[in-house]
Write an enzyme that holds these catalytic residues in place. Structure first.
Site, PDB file in Angstrom:
ATOM      1  N   LYS A  45       3.806   3.183 -13.762  1.00 54.75           N
ATOM      2  CA  LYS A  45       3.551   4.629 -13.681  1.00 54.75           C
ATOM      3  C   LYS A  45       4.878   5.334 -13.385  1.00 54.75           C
ATOM      4  CE  LYS A  45      -1.148   3.449 -12.437  1.00 54.75           C
ATOM      5  NZ  LYS A  45      -1.628   3.276 -13.817  1.00 54.75           N
ATOM      6  N   HIS A  94      -0.509   5.256  -7.636  1.00 50.91           N
ATOM      7  CA  HIS A  94      -0.183   6.647  -7.980  1.00 50.91           C
ATOM      8  C   HIS A  94       0.547   7.362  -6.855  1.00 50.91           C
ATOM      9  CE1 HIS A  94      -2.261   7.054 -11.865  1.00 50.91           C
ATOM     10  NE2 HIS A  94      -3.029   6.087 -11.386  1.00 50.91           N
ATOM     11  N   SER A 132      -6.784   8.238  -8.634  1.00 51.93           N
ATOM     12  CA  SER A 132      -6.140   8.691  -9.869  1.00 51.93           C
ATOM     13  C   SER A 132      -6.990   9.641 -10.691  1.00 51.93           C
ATOM     14  CB  SER A 132      -5.751   7.488 -10.715  1.00 51.93           C
ATOM     15  OG  SER A 132      -6.900   6.757 -11.069  1.00 51.93           O
TER      16      SER A 132
HETATM   17  C1  LIG Z   1      -5.057   2.554  -8.330  1.00 45.56           C
HETATM   18  C2  LIG Z   1      -4.610   1.696  -9.459  1.00 45.56           C
HETATM   19  N1  LIG Z   1      -4.390   0.392  -9.252  1.00 45.56           N
HETATM   20  C3  LIG Z   1      -3.965  -0.413 -10.227  1.00 45.56           C
HETATM   21  C4  LIG Z   1      -3.761   0.049 -11.498  1.00 45.56           C
HETATM   22  C5  LIG Z   1      -3.320  -0.894 -12.570  1.00 45.56           C
HETATM   23  O1  LIG Z   1      -1.965  -0.825 -12.753  1.00 45.56           O
HETATM   24  P1  LIG Z   1      -1.300  -1.531 -14.035  1.00 45.56           P
HETATM   25  O2  LIG Z   1      -1.367  -0.567 -15.151  1.00 45.56           O
HETATM   26  O3  LIG Z   1       0.078  -1.841 -13.587  1.00 45.56           O
HETATM   27  O4  LIG Z   1      -2.101  -2.764 -14.282  1.00 45.56           O
HETATM   28  C6  LIG Z   1      -3.964   1.393 -11.776  1.00 45.56           C
HETATM   29  C7  LIG Z   1      -3.721   1.913 -13.148  1.00 45.56           C
HETATM   30  O5  LIG Z   1      -4.564   2.427 -13.802  1.00 45.56           O
HETATM   31  C8  LIG Z   1      -4.403   2.244 -10.736  1.00 45.56           C
HETATM   32  O6  LIG Z   1      -4.625   3.530 -10.963  1.00 45.56           O
END
Ligand SMILES: Cc1ncc(COP(=O)(O)O)c(C=O)c1O
Length: 394
Positions: free
Chosen positions: A240, A209, A181
């Site tokens: 997202k 993502h 990300s």
């Molecule tokens: C690769 C990845 N995994 C997990 C998450 C966490 O997701 P959530 O916002 O649903 O907790 C994110 C968000 O920042 C992410 O970029």
């Protein structure tokens, strides 16, 4: 008596001095291409609301109806209070969307990672983990108490090397982000799957993502590489591209059945609310109906990135609509972000520990709901501030 918490103020002062103190802006509008931030209407280049679903009328209607039918709260954890049929429906719909046997939902993508990794591996086991994996994967690895062995970012050959050098374990898990990300690059999941098969490693990808972005109609990274059936565990988030909140794990029936028994955030924390779940189902409906928003997201991303490169900005190695604008030192990134805001553009600076020291950046998140005029306005602001601060040539 001395103040036992005085050290906290010292730490906060250090963050301020290093330009690493995060200031959170206050929003008073829904998410979208434009926001009201600190009382000003500004162009939004920050959110992960890739497809503009966070304020979509279908999702809002679904949420309101769910409140009428199911109320606002889930009551308790699902294993104790029972599970609403709405949560089960979302899980069925997600499994179908991803083309897997089953799915299980969690409160967030973060908690999905905290659930699944410790449920799969423990003290006698090993995890092979990309060095740039997301914090929630790292925390899931730590909680599991398995030995974590890092391999060089997106490098299947280095993975092969560390796998060969590691011995004396019971089970092994290979875990990677799908889309990284902070840089917008895509994991070489096809080649990682080859290594997993050679060495009998369970393979897990965090598609936070990738879904709504990669693959047919946004079905994610497994679809992007046509790897159906070769990836054991897919973690996802509803926060997202789906525009709501929540997380899930998708894959084989046995994985989901095991998580219902052993996923600690599932067993010890209440589920997301009926309104959230109904909105998530409506998001899946929209993604299944049409690829228009996903196509538009990619058009916008390509347009913005090409023009930024032309202006002379370093947009790194991005292969997706995520566009990092790499600036170097954290204070410069913060100053750049402040100046953009004065120009009516909201784009946050990101520094250590989210990205390595010396790689501070502004990460631009392009969405399907930006118009070409919006993107041109953003480009003009970047050009102006970039020249003013000596980042690009005048
Ligand atoms: C690769 C990845 N995994 C997990 C998450 C966490 O997701 P959530 O916002 O649903 O907790 C994110 C968000 O920042 C992410 O970029």
């Amino acid at each position: 008596m001395s103040d036992r918490l005085a050290w906290l103020q010292n730490e906060l002062d250090v963050l301020q001095a290093q330009g690493l103190f995060t200031t959170i802006r206050r929003l008073s509008s829904p998410q979208g291409a434009w926001l009201t931030v600190d009382g000003r209407r500004v162009l939004n280049l920050c959110s992960n609301n890739y497809l503009g679903l966070a304020n979509h009328p279908h999702l809002k209607d679904a949420a309101q109806q769910a409140i009428e039918t199911y109320g606002v709260g889930p009551g308790a954890v699902r294993t104790i209070a029972g599970t609403m049929d709405l949560h089960l429906e979302l899980e069925r719909r997600l499994a179908a969307f991803k083309g897997v046997e089953a799915a299980i939902s969690f409160q967030s993508g973060f908690s999905a990672n905290l659930a699944v990794i410790p449920a799969l591996v423990g003290e006698e086991d090993v995890i092979f983990s990309d060095e740039l994996n997301h914090a929630s994967i790292i925390d899931g690895c730590r909680l599991s108490r398995a030995r974590a062995v890092r391999y060089r970012h997106a490098d299947p050959e280095d993975l092969r090397r560390v796998v060969r050098e590691t011995e004396g374990y019971r089970r092994a898990l290979l875990v990677t982000d799908g889309v990284f990300s902070m840089d917008g690059d895509i994991a070489p999941l096809d080649r990682l799957a080859g290594v997993a098969e050679e060495h009998n490693l369970m393979l897990m990808v965090d598609d936070a993502h990738g879904e709504g972005v990669l693959g047919r109609g946004g079905r994610g990274i497994v679809d992007h590489y046509s790897l159906h059936g070769r990836v054991d565990i897919e973690v996802g988030t509803m926060s997202k591209a789906f525009g709501v909140v929540g997380g899930y794990v998708a894959g084989r029936q046995a994985v989901v059945a095991w998580l219902r028994q052993r996923g600690r955030p599932f067993l010890f924390s209440s589920a997301v609310t009926p309104a959230d779940v109904a909105a998530c189902i409506a998001a899946v409906d929209l993604l299944e109906e049409s690829t228009d928003q996903v196509d538009r997201l990619w058009e916008n991303g390509r347009y913005f990135k090409a023009h930024m490169k032309h202006l002379g900005f370093d947009t790194g190695v991005s292969e997706t609509p995520i566009t990092p604008v790499i600036l170097g030192e954290a204070p410069l990134a913060q100053q750049f972000s402040r100046r953009l805001f004065e120009e009516g553009v909201f784009a946050t600076a990101i520094g250590f520990p989210t990205v390595p020291r010396g790689k501070a950046r502004i990460r631009v998140m392009i969405s399907a709901v930006h118009t070409t005029a919006d993107l041109d306005q953003a480009l003009a602001a970047f050009e102006k501030v970039g020249k003013e601060l000596g980042v690009v040539e005048r």
